[in-house]
Design a protein around this motif. Structure first.
Motif, PDB file in Angstrom:
ATOM      1  N   GLU A  85       7.335  -7.600 -29.231  1.00 53.85           N
ATOM      2  CA  GLU A  85       6.123  -7.124 -29.870  1.00 53.85           C
ATOM      3  C   GLU A  85       5.709  -5.781 -29.199  1.00 53.85           C
ATOM      4  N   ASP A  86       4.841  -5.085 -30.134  1.00 59.64           N
ATOM      5  CA  ASP A  86       4.462  -3.907 -29.963  1.00 59.64           C
ATOM      6  C   ASP A  86       3.271  -3.980 -29.005  1.00 59.64           C
ATOM      7  N   GLY A  97       3.735   4.866 -28.320  1.00 57.10           N
ATOM      8  CA  GLY A  97       4.590   5.600 -29.097  1.00 57.10           C
ATOM      9  C   GLY A  97       5.194   4.923 -30.174  1.00 57.10           C
ATOM     10  N   VAL A  98       6.144   5.521 -31.008  1.00 56.81           N
ATOM     11  CA  VAL A  98       6.909   4.482 -31.885  1.00 56.81           C
ATOM     12  C   VAL A  98       8.080   3.938 -31.321  1.00 56.81           C
ATOM     13  N   SER A  99       8.869   2.933 -32.065  1.00 57.37           N
ATOM     14  CA  SER A  99       9.833   2.191 -31.310  1.00 57.37           C
ATOM     15  C   SER A  99      11.276   2.824 -31.782  1.00 57.37           C
ATOM     16  N   ALA A 100      12.324   2.382 -31.111  1.00 62.56           N
ATOM     17  CA  ALA A 100      13.777   3.006 -31.314  1.00 62.56           C
ATOM     18  C   ALA A 100      14.068   2.816 -32.726  1.00 62.56           C
ATOM     19  N   GLN A 101      13.565   1.618 -33.314  1.00 57.77           N
ATOM     20  CA  GLN A 101      14.079   1.539 -34.925  1.00 57.77           C
ATOM     21  C   GLN A 101      13.310   2.251 -35.864  1.00 57.77           C
ATOM     22  N   ARG A 142      10.223   7.600 -37.162  1.00 54.25           N
ATOM     23  CA  ARG A 142       9.287   8.449 -36.979  1.00 54.25           C
ATOM     24  C   ARG A 142       9.749   8.723 -35.460  1.00 54.25           C
ATOM     25  N   ARG A 143      10.976   8.180 -34.750  1.00 58.20           N
ATOM     26  CA  ARG A 143      11.212   8.569 -33.502  1.00 58.20           C
ATOM     27  C   ARG A 143      11.497   9.781 -33.242  1.00 58.20           C
ATOM     28  N   PHE A 144      12.008  10.575 -34.451  1.00 61.88           N
ATOM     29  CA  PHE A 144      12.459  12.067 -34.197  1.00 61.88           C
ATOM     30  C   PHE A 144      11.263  12.695 -34.012  1.00 61.88           C
ATOM     31  N   ALA A 145      10.307  12.552 -35.091  1.00 56.71           N
ATOM     32  CA  ALA A 145       9.170  13.233 -34.884  1.00 56.71           C
ATOM     33  C   ALA A 145       8.402  13.257 -33.444  1.00 56.71           C
ATOM     34  N   ALA A 146       8.429  11.879 -33.009  1.00 61.46           N
ATOM     35  CA  ALA A 146       8.047  11.731 -31.759  1.00 61.46           C
ATOM     36  C   ALA A 146       8.388  12.624 -30.529  1.00 61.46           C
ATOM     37  N   ALA A 187      11.549   5.623 -26.675  1.00 62.42           N
ATOM     38  CA  ALA A 187      11.600   4.880 -27.766  1.00 62.42           C
ATOM     39  C   ALA A 187      12.173   3.345 -27.139  1.00 62.42           C
ATOM     40  N   MET A 188      11.627   2.387 -27.314  1.00 63.61           N
ATOM     41  CA  MET A 188      12.242   1.094 -26.882  1.00 63.61           C
ATOM     42  C   MET A 188      12.208   0.289 -27.987  1.00 63.61           C
ATOM     43  N   ASP A 189      12.712  -1.065 -27.645  1.00 62.17           N
ATOM     44  CA  ASP A 189      13.080  -2.190 -28.740  1.00 62.17           C
ATOM     45  C   ASP A 189      11.679  -2.736 -29.320  1.00 62.17           C
ATOM     46  N   GLY A 190      11.268  -2.314 -30.377  1.00 59.11           N
ATOM     47  CA  GLY A 190      10.194  -2.804 -31.010  1.00 59.11           C
ATOM     48  C   GLY A 190       8.769  -1.979 -30.557  1.00 59.11           C
TER      49      GLY A 190
END
Lengths: 408, 408
Positions: A218-219, A245-249, A252-256, A290-293
């Motif tokens: 869950e986020d 923040g956003v998830s590992a999936q 947008r993780r690169f922008a983060a 970045a985490m799972d979900g």
């Protein structure tokens, strides 16, 4: 570079990136289990298990495990996070088979009652030691406060109580599910022979039983709570800020990552110029996890008690100015260069490459070349970062501080 | 891999090992100066100078230096030892020229009086901080005791007094001699274009003036003194043992590394099994330091006050048994594997390769491939190690301990 992949009938995925020009090879088991997969009762079991794997198997004593690693000359270790337990080694190519066979054997540990009882004291000492490190303690407490009832708030080491009450039986039960072949990946990187390692892996690992191993995904928006803890022995204020923040999936993780670098890299960031360079704080950094979900931005600031309110005003000012005006082109360019060089330098070593290879599989079931990640980072536009600020406002944070008693 | 070399008319040697399959590049200035090149009056000047180089030039302020590194995304740093000051950076290939130009500029720093006065306080704080780290302090004091009047006994950071009395004028004088082009080497490793870096280097570096820069080179047998220092705030005993070893120029340096690994590697060594595994000591390691014209074996042991005499008896027992029976074939094999994998893994990264490349030039004026070092290590025979024990008896050591006040 050549990517290889194989899936055993029991679900164990074996992946490898062969680089014949490398001088060493690396191997690692990526087990998809960490503190977020534990109930409150057995909190700390994943990290405890990581220790127990070195205590030996039905065939090998802890002494013999130690000696066996020693003979290969391997650089080896393991670590546990909120969501992964990773066991890895880097060796000369001629010792890769030997060290792989050893890890495979250790993945089915004896988990003896005697070893469990002795190791429990080692774990308790480790918990006490980390409690004494304010930079660690503040992060641990802030994670709990931020994630509240979400399982990502669990402490990695566990608490005095959960570890004290944990039984060997509970640990063995947790092990059976979480260390199932369908809940891990085995990765290889560097100079190795794919066919050879497959032969080594196949027969012993095929005996492992598939299990049901799931994870609640869950986020979480974060509690946004504020809390301060007093510790009489401290001379400095330690402040941790966490925001969503956003998830590992998420693409947008690169922008983060770029955003966290612009705000809180060790040097040259907004935190650096406005807090550290001006001598308001001794340290001020931000990282993106970045985490799972789910995911989080996490800042750590250390300063004197007198400076706390100035520091927090400055931090607020930084976040407000980011919300209003966004990041600059120069900041984007510098942050990209920093992230790209760190990425390339890390991945140049088979050991570093192994970690990215394994995590890309664990999180994305994807093979990504270094070039894929380089392109993704280069492609991030200034608007991508600015819309991230708008959507995830880093100024809207959970805050936990530890510091000396306040004189009234 | 291709080795390149060029010598400017003023004596500056530029070397490079081109590896087109590398993804990054590294550059470093290796200045042949350290605490052993200082008189007692200016002790600490080399390390102080290392700091001053980041304070800027006639053209660049400290702020601009910081920003300039930042733009390249470089991982950069510097360190000072008894005999070298090294400035290095690892970058993406496209930023190598920019970061090289920056280092070249910094090698002719402004050394402004104002910066000198401010930085003096930073250095004093650093000295105080390290004094508080018993594992560092014990080594620093033991080196002084062991090398006695030999200049290798000088503290790297310098003392409160020498730093307090140091003048900017003295520092500038020291700089002029020691940072002469004929007393340094500029090295490149990884993915770069040799012709291009030569063009970048030639014009600015050719302006640097040749100087007379010499070093007293004497071997030293060690004082063999024993001393204990009491510190009321300590809870543990910190013991440092030093004995004579071979120099960085000696072919026997490889045998000496093997011996130190067999005796005192982190895990699996004699110290490990007899002191750490038996819980007599918390840490017990030995390292071999090869220096210019001399060398030393250095052990560090931390234990409780109650265990000190047992620990020292055990250490004596280990050295006696080595003198009597030598090392075993198994120990040789394990130690070779450890040293070979550490060597190969380190050299796989341009940054790690740069360090070996630079030091091989500084000490030997020799280009050695990784394969050369691998062969040299593999070629060491058990008799080479045993005759080293006979000749340099590691049991004949200088001893310095720091620990809590002894209850009578």
């Amino acid at each position: 570079m050549e990517f290889k992949k194989k899936k055993l009938a029991n679900g164990l995925v074996v992946i490898g990136e062969v680089n014949k020009s490398a001088k060493s090879a690396a191997v690692g088991f990526f087990v998809k289990t960490g503190s977020r997969d534990e109930s409150k009762q057995i909190n700390g079991a994943s990290h405890f298990l990581e220790h127990m794997l070195f205590k030996g198997t039905e065939r090998l004593s802890a002494f013999e495990v130690n000696e066996a690693f020693d003979r290969t000359g391997a650089e080896f270790n393991a670590f546990t996070s909120e969501e992964n337990t990773v066991f890895y080694a880097a060796v000369l190519p001629e010792y890769l088979v030997e060290v792989t066979e050893l890890w495979i054997e250790l993945m089915r540990p004896a988990l003896r009652d005697e070893d469990f009882d002795i190791e429990k004291n080692v774990i308790k000492e480790e918990i006490a030691m980390y409690k004494d490190l304010p930079s660690y303690d503040v992060l641990d407490r802030c994670r709990s406060l931020h994630f509240d009832s979400h399982p990502c708030g669990n402490s990695i080491l566990g608490g005095e109580e959960s570890i004290g009450n944990l039984t060997a039986e509970q640990m063995r039960g947790y092990f059976t599910n979480r260390y199932a072949p369908n809940n891990m990946a085995l990765a290889f990187a560097g100079n190795f022979d794919w066919e050879q390692v497959c032969t080594v892996v196949e027969s012993p690992c095929s005996k492992w039983q598939k299990q049901i191993a799931s994870r609640k995904l869950e986020d979480y928006r974060g509690s946004k709570k504020k809390k301060r803890v007093e510790k009489s022995n401290l001379a400095r204020e330690h402040i941790c800020l966490m925001s969503r923040g956003v998830s590992a999936q998420e693409p947008r993780r690169f922008a983060a990552s770029l955003l966290a670098t612009i705000i809180g890299d060790n040097v040259g960031s907004r935190f650096f110029w406005e807090l550290v360079d001006k001598a308001l704080a001794e340290t001020a950094t931000m990282q993106f996890g970045a985490m799972d979900g789910t995911g989080a931005f996490c800042s750590y600031i250390r300063c004197s008690s007198e400076n706390v309110s100035k520091v927090l005003d400055t931090v607020r000012g930084i976040f407000e100015s980011l919300s209003k005006s966004g990041v600059t082109k120069d900041e984007m360019k510098t942050a990209k260069n920093k992230i790209l060089s760190a990425l390339v330098i890390k991945n140049e070593l088979p050991m570093g490459r192994l970690v990215d290879l394994g995590f890309n599989w664990i999180y994305l079931e994807q093979y990504r070349t270094i070039a894929d990640d380089i392109s993704a980072i280069k492609a991030v536009a200034i608007d991508d970062v600015n819309s991230l600020i708008e959507k995830f406002n880093p100024g809207d944070f959970t805050q936990l501080s530890i510091g000396p008693a306040q004189s009234s």
